[in-house]
Design a protein around this motif. Structure first.
Motif, PDB file in Angstrom:
ATOM      1  N   GLY A  32       0.791  -1.216   0.000  1.00 55.70           N
ATOM      2  CA  GLY A  32       0.000   0.000   0.000  1.00 55.70           C
ATOM      3  C   GLY A  32       0.825   1.268   0.000  1.00 55.70           C
ATOM      4  N   GLY A  33       2.115   1.122   0.249  1.00 54.59           N
ATOM      5  CA  GLY A  33       3.005   2.269   0.304  1.00 54.59           C
ATOM      6  C   GLY A  33       3.495   2.703  -1.067  1.00 54.59           C
ATOM      7  N   SER A  34       4.419   3.665  -1.041  1.00 52.87           N
ATOM      8  CA  SER A  34       4.940   4.244  -2.285  1.00 52.87           C
ATOM      9  C   SER A  34       6.456   4.319  -2.260  1.00 52.87           C
ATOM     10  N   LEU A  35       7.033   4.278  -3.437  1.00 53.34           N
ATOM     11  CA  LEU A  35       8.458   4.502  -3.630  1.00 53.34           C
ATOM     12  C   LEU A  35       8.636   5.245  -4.946  1.00 53.34           C
ATOM     13  N   ARG A  36       9.716   6.009  -5.044  1.00 54.67           N
ATOM     14  CA  ARG A  36      10.059   6.621  -6.319  1.00 54.67           C
ATOM     15  C   ARG A  36      11.475   6.218  -6.687  1.00 54.67           C
ATOM     16  N   LEU A  37      11.599   5.595  -7.834  1.00 54.45           N
ATOM     17  CA  LEU A  37      12.899   5.220  -8.369  1.00 54.45           C
ATOM     18  C   LEU A  37      13.394   6.320  -9.303  1.00 54.45           C
ATOM     19  N   ALA A  38      14.702   6.486  -9.320  1.00 57.81           N
ATOM     20  CA  ALA A  38      15.325   7.442 -10.231  1.00 57.81           C
ATOM     21  C   ALA A  38      16.429   6.752 -11.009  1.00 57.81           C
ATOM     22  N   CYS A  39      16.610   7.167 -12.243  1.00 60.16           N
ATOM     23  CA  CYS A  39      17.655   6.629 -13.105  1.00 60.16           C
ATOM     24  C   CYS A  39      18.344   7.800 -13.786  1.00 60.16           C
ATOM     25  N   GLN A  40      19.584   8.037 -13.401  1.00 58.83           N
ATOM     26  CA  GLN A  40      20.336   9.139 -13.998  1.00 58.83           C
ATOM     27  C   GLN A  40      21.257   8.600 -15.076  1.00 58.83           C
ATOM     28  N   ALA A  41      21.167   9.233 -16.246  1.00 55.76           N
ATOM     29  CA  ALA A  41      21.978   8.829 -17.390  1.00 55.76           C
ATOM     30  C   ALA A  41      23.146   9.781 -17.569  1.00 55.76           C
ATOM     31  N   ASP A  44       0.177  -3.988 -17.967  1.00 54.26           N
ATOM     32  CA  ASP A  44      -1.192  -3.986 -17.430  1.00 54.26           C
ATOM     33  C   ASP A  44      -1.199  -4.073 -15.911  1.00 54.26           C
ATOM     34  N   SER A  45      -0.241  -4.782 -15.351  1.00 57.60           N
ATOM     35  CA  SER A  45      -0.221  -5.018 -13.908  1.00 57.60           C
ATOM     36  C   SER A  45       0.081  -3.755 -13.096  1.00 57.60           C
ATOM     37  N   VAL A  46       0.592  -2.721 -13.742  1.00 57.06           N
ATOM     38  CA  VAL A  46       0.953  -1.504 -12.988  1.00 57.06           C
ATOM     39  C   VAL A  46       0.151  -0.284 -13.419  1.00 57.06           C
ATOM     40  N   LYS A  47      -0.680  -0.429 -14.431  1.00 59.67           N
ATOM     41  CA  LYS A  47      -1.469   0.712 -14.898  1.00 59.67           C
ATOM     42  C   LYS A  47      -2.322   1.277 -13.775  1.00 59.67           C
ATOM     43  N   GLY A  48      -2.309   2.589 -13.656  1.00 56.89           N
ATOM     44  CA  GLY A  48      -3.079   3.256 -12.621  1.00 56.89           C
ATOM     45  C   GLY A  48      -2.359   3.355 -11.282  1.00 56.89           C
ATOM     46  N   ARG A  49      -1.223   2.645 -11.154  1.00 53.02           N
ATOM     47  CA  ARG A  49      -0.461   2.684  -9.903  1.00 53.02           C
ATOM     48  C   ARG A  49       0.915   3.288 -10.089  1.00 53.02           C
ATOM     49  N   PHE A  50       1.535   3.039 -11.220  1.00 53.35           N
ATOM     50  CA  PHE A  50       2.890   3.522 -11.487  1.00 53.35           C
ATOM     51  C   PHE A  50       2.852   4.635 -12.533  1.00 53.35           C
ATOM     52  N   THR A  51       3.770   5.561 -12.400  1.00 51.18           N
ATOM     53  CA  THR A  51       3.892   6.638 -13.384  1.00 51.18           C
ATOM     54  C   THR A  51       5.361   6.829 -13.734  1.00 51.18           C
ATOM     55  N   ILE A  52       5.657   6.794 -15.022  1.00 53.12           N
ATOM     56  CA  ILE A  52       7.014   7.053 -15.495  1.00 53.12           C
ATOM     57  C   ILE A  52       7.092   8.484 -16.001  1.00 53.12           C
ATOM     58  N   SER A  53       8.218   9.118 -15.727  1.00 48.80           N
ATOM     59  CA  SER A  53       8.432  10.487 -16.193  1.00 48.80           C
ATOM     60  C   SER A  53       9.923  10.676 -16.421  1.00 48.80           C
ATOM     61  N   ARG A  54      10.266  11.805 -17.052  1.00 51.78           N
ATOM     62  CA  ARG A  54      11.680  12.095 -17.259  1.00 51.78           C
ATOM     63  C   ARG A  54      11.917  13.586 -17.167  1.00 51.78           C
ATOM     64  N   ASP A  55      13.070  13.933 -16.661  1.00 54.60           N
ATOM     65  CA  ASP A  55      13.508  15.317 -16.567  1.00 54.60           C
ATOM     66  C   ASP A  55      14.707  15.436 -17.495  1.00 54.60           C
ATOM     67  N   ASN A  56      14.492  16.022 -18.651  1.00 54.88           N
ATOM     68  CA  ASN A  56      15.554  16.082 -19.651  1.00 54.88           C
ATOM     69  C   ASN A  56      16.724  16.957 -19.187  1.00 54.88           C
ATOM     70  N   ASP A  57      16.430  17.973 -18.397  1.00 56.37           N
ATOM     71  CA  ASP A  57      17.507  18.848 -17.911  1.00 56.37           C
ATOM     72  C   ASP A  57      18.452  18.089 -16.975  1.00 56.37           C
ATOM     73  N   LYS A  58      17.900  17.131 -16.233  1.00 55.44           N
ATOM     74  CA  LYS A  58      18.709  16.361 -15.291  1.00 55.44           C
ATOM     75  C   LYS A  58      19.118  15.002 -15.856  1.00 55.44           C
ATOM     76  N   ASN A  59      18.702  14.723 -17.092  1.00 55.86           N
ATOM     77  CA  ASN A  59      19.007  13.430 -17.724  1.00 55.86           C
ATOM     78  C   ASN A  59      18.584  12.271 -16.828  1.00 55.86           C
ATOM     79  N   THR A  60      17.411  12.407 -16.244  1.00 54.02           N
ATOM     80  CA  THR A  60      16.944  11.439 -15.260  1.00 54.02           C
ATOM     81  C   THR A  60      15.524  10.989 -15.592  1.00 54.02           C
TER      82      THR A  60
END
Length: 116
Positions: free
Chosen positions: A15-24, A61-77
């Motif tokens: 029921g909790g949340s986490l945010r993953l980050a990936c820096q390129a 399908d298993s994550v739709k409505g629960r997970f959101t992917i985004s990107r910050d082009n300025d931070k390459n993340t």
């Protein structure tokens, strides 16, 4: 070459949340898509979510409505916001970058453990 460094994994209750980050870093100018995959013990690696350079997104399908992917082009993340986590989301999460006219790159992975 592109280097990808993931962060943000950990242990969370169901029921909790986490945010993953990936820096390129490195040769990032021809990255056309970034994605998150995951691999649970004894299972094949699977696509979780992806985002193109134009901002188009795709989700399992298993994550739709629960997970959101985004990107910050300025931070390459790239980010993966994971809400309403379930025990079945437990896996090692890998960042992936597809580049034009080049091989795909992978991060080292970050463990996400959801306790029920």
């Amino acid at each position: 070459q592109v280097q990808l460094v993931e962060s943000g994994g950990g242990l969370v209750q169901a029921g909790g949340s986490l945010r993953l980050a990936c820096q390129a870093s490195g040769r990032i100018l021809n990255i056309v898509r970034m994605a998150w995959y995951r691999q649970a013990p004894g299972k094949q690696r699977e696509l979780v979510a992806s985002i193109t350079i134009g901002g188009s997104t795709n989700y399992a399908d298993s994550v739709k409505g629960r997970f959101t992917i985004s990107r910050d082009n300025d931070k390459n993340t790239a980010y993966l916001q994971m809400n309403s986590l379930k025990s079945e989301d437990t896996a090692v999460y890998y960042c992936n970058a597809d580049r034009l006219f080049a091989t795909s790159s992978w991060g080292q992975g970050t463990q996400v453990t959801v306790s029920s």
